[in-house]
Design an enzyme around this catalytic site. Structure first.
Site, short mmCIF file in Angstrom:
data_model
loop_
_atom_site.label_atom_id
_atom_site.label_comp_id
_atom_site.label_asym_id
_atom_site.label_seq_id
_atom_site.Cartn_x
_atom_site.Cartn_y
_atom_site.Cartn_z
N CYS A 159 0.84 -1.20 0.00
CA CYS A 159 0.00 0.00 0.00
C CYS A 159 0.88 1.25 0.00
O CYS A 159 1.72 1.44 0.89
CB CYS A 159 -0.87 -0.04 1.25
SG CYS A 159 -2.01 1.34 1.34
N CYS A 250 -11.03 0.66 -0.24
CA CYS A 250 -10.55 0.45 1.13
C CYS A 250 -10.94 1.71 1.89
O CYS A 250 -10.42 2.79 1.61
CB CYS A 250 -9.04 0.26 1.12
SG CYS A 250 -8.30 0.25 2.76
C1 DTB Z 1 -5.21 3.62 6.99
O1 DTB Z 1 -6.42 3.56 7.24
N1 DTB Z 1 -4.24 3.68 7.88
C2 DTB Z 1 -2.96 3.78 7.25
C3 DTB Z 1 -3.31 3.67 5.75
N2 DTB Z 1 -4.73 3.64 5.76
C4 DTB Z 1 -2.76 4.59 4.77
C5 DTB Z 1 -2.22 5.01 7.65
C6 DTB Z 1 -1.98 5.14 9.13
C7 DTB Z 1 -1.12 6.34 9.37
C8 DTB Z 1 -0.75 6.51 10.79
C9 DTB Z 1 0.07 7.72 11.02
C10 DTB Z 1 1.38 7.74 10.30
O2 DTB Z 1 2.14 6.73 10.34
O3 DTB Z 1 1.75 8.79 9.74
#
Ligand code: DTB
Ligand code: SAM
Ligand code: SF4
Length: 380
Positions: A159, A250
């Site tokens: 992803c 998603c």
């Molecule tokens: C999702 O729902 N969570 C992920 C992904 N989709 C892209 C991202 C989480 C990010 C958490 C904060 C960071 O690491 O910057």
């Protein structure tokens, strides 16, 4: 006292119907009749006072997908006694999936920081002083090297996340090259790039994009308290655009942002009322990053009770039975016990690898030990 015969029959009917949908989802040891000492085993379970299904309608038919969930119904699920909620979620999970399998995704931030949006939870928003430096879009080869490493360590989906409000067309050409390359490695592809036009979605689809992540994040009512630079409707429009382009959706959200129960209800009711349920539903626990409004100073958000997070996972599982529910951000600070409850509540995907986009995630060894301990295995 052993189970009354009728209860045993109801269980058998449920197991038979679940097996008809997905035989792999009903391993032998779920059938009480297959236990070596049937009556003894059941006595022990009764003796521990398990409130098995007495107030929950017996499952005699395959789960139907519903798109007309009312807030009152979703609220009622959240309000169930915890054991009943967990039981229902676990039943739904087994009807649709092998409960021992967990889908493994790996995340990579392909364009970090400097984002013009003002999402109050996000360390990548340019206007918050969080220590995240703005970087340029990564080179295609560097992304492919990361994807190879992710595949070698067991991920089935890769992803790619970008801190954009929406991609520029020139940048999208590079992202499409990344998608083609990742797909050629035999990985499922996912991207999260902000708002898309119909042309951009079509271009991503043509390059082989399997999933697009675009979260609703919270209820429509609470959205303005969290983000002022776009609207809930902007989000819904992009979700439509992605769906129409033939890309899997998603879409989920974050809990622990100071929202109330009604906001968690509103978020799940909105997701579960989409014309097609998102194939993948990430439920994130807020990662509080110093410098963001939700983590700083007087407005610092109180930590959410982990059991409320588990409830959110369970309600997502029940209302979107065929979707993969991802236990997403927030695992770094989550106990093994809470994570185990999330799997029991029907979560069947995680982000794997020591970093999310900019914040830490459990190391691979720690996660493998946990999956091993729980008898879970990566989904092929
Ligand atoms: C999702 O729902 N969570 C992920 C992904 N989709 C892209 C991202 C989480 C990010 C958490 C904060 C960071 O690491 O910057
Ligand atoms: N810029 C794009 C967007 O907003 O859609 C893609 C990247 S954005 C970081 C993807 C998702 O990460 C957000 O929608 C939010 O759900 C999640 N997220 C961001 N920061 C988070 C945090 N501190 N804790 C939990 N989830 C977070
Ligand atoms: Fe930008 Fe996405 Fe972060 Fe919002 S969540 S500030 S849009 S990177």
């Amino acid at each position: 006292m052993p189970y009354p015969r009728s209860q045993c029959d109801e269980n058998a009917a449920y197991l038979a119907s679940a097996a008809a949908i997905n035989p792999a989802a009903v391993p032998l040891h779920y059938d009480p009749r297959a236990w070596p000492d049937n009556s003894g085993a059941i006595e022990v379970r009764q003796g521990k006072n398990m409130s098995l299904a007495h107030d929950v309608p017996p499952h005699t038919a395959a789960t139907k997908l519903r798109h007309d969930w009312t807030r009152a119904e979703v609220h009622a699920l959240f309000a169930l006694p915890f054991p009943d909620l967990m039981f229902r979620a676990a039943q739904t999970h087994r009807e649709n999936f092998d409960p021992a399998e967990v889908q493994i995704s790996t995340l990579l931030s392909i364009k970090t920081g400097g984002c013009p949006e003002d999402c109050a939870y996000c360390p990548q928003a340019a206007q918050y002083d969080t220590g995240v430096k703005a970087e340029k879009l990564m080179a295609v080869e560097a992304v492919l090297a990361e994807a190879r490493a992710a595949k070698a360590s067991g991920a089935s989906r890769f992803c790619m996340g970008a801190a954009w409000r929406s991609p520029k067309d020139r940048d999208l050409d590079s992202v499409c090259a990344m998608v083609e390359g990742v797909k050629a490695l035999g990985l499922e592809t996912c991207a999260t790039l902000g708002m898309l036009t119909r042309e951009q979605a079509a271009q991503l689809k043509a390059s082989g994009l399997d999933y697009y992540n675009h979260n609703l994040d919270t209820s429509p009512e609470y959205y303005d308290a969290i983000i002022t630079t776009r609207t809930y409707q902007d989000r819904l429009d992009t979700l439509d655009t992605v769906r129409d382009a033939g890309i899997h959706v998603c879409c989920g959200g974050i809990v622990g942002m100071g929202e109330g129960l009604e906001d968690r209800v509103g978020m799940i009711a909105t997701l579960a009322s989409l014309p097609v349920h998102p194939e993948s539903v990430p439920i994130n626990m807020l990662v509080q990053v110093e410098g963001t409004p939700l983590a700083t100073g007087a407005t610092k958000t109180p930590k959410l009770d982990p059991l409320d997070f588990v409830r959110t996972i369970a309600v997502a599982r029940i209302t979107m039975p065929a979707s993969v529910v991802r236990l997403s951000a927030g695992r770094e600070d989550m106990s093994e016990e809470t994570q185990a409850l999330c799997f029991l509540a029907g979560a069947n995907s995680i982000f794997y690898g020591p970093k999310l986009l900019t914040t830490p995630n459990p190391g691979r060894d720690r996660d493998m030990r946990l999956l091993d301990k729980l008898g879970l295995r990566p989904m092929e």
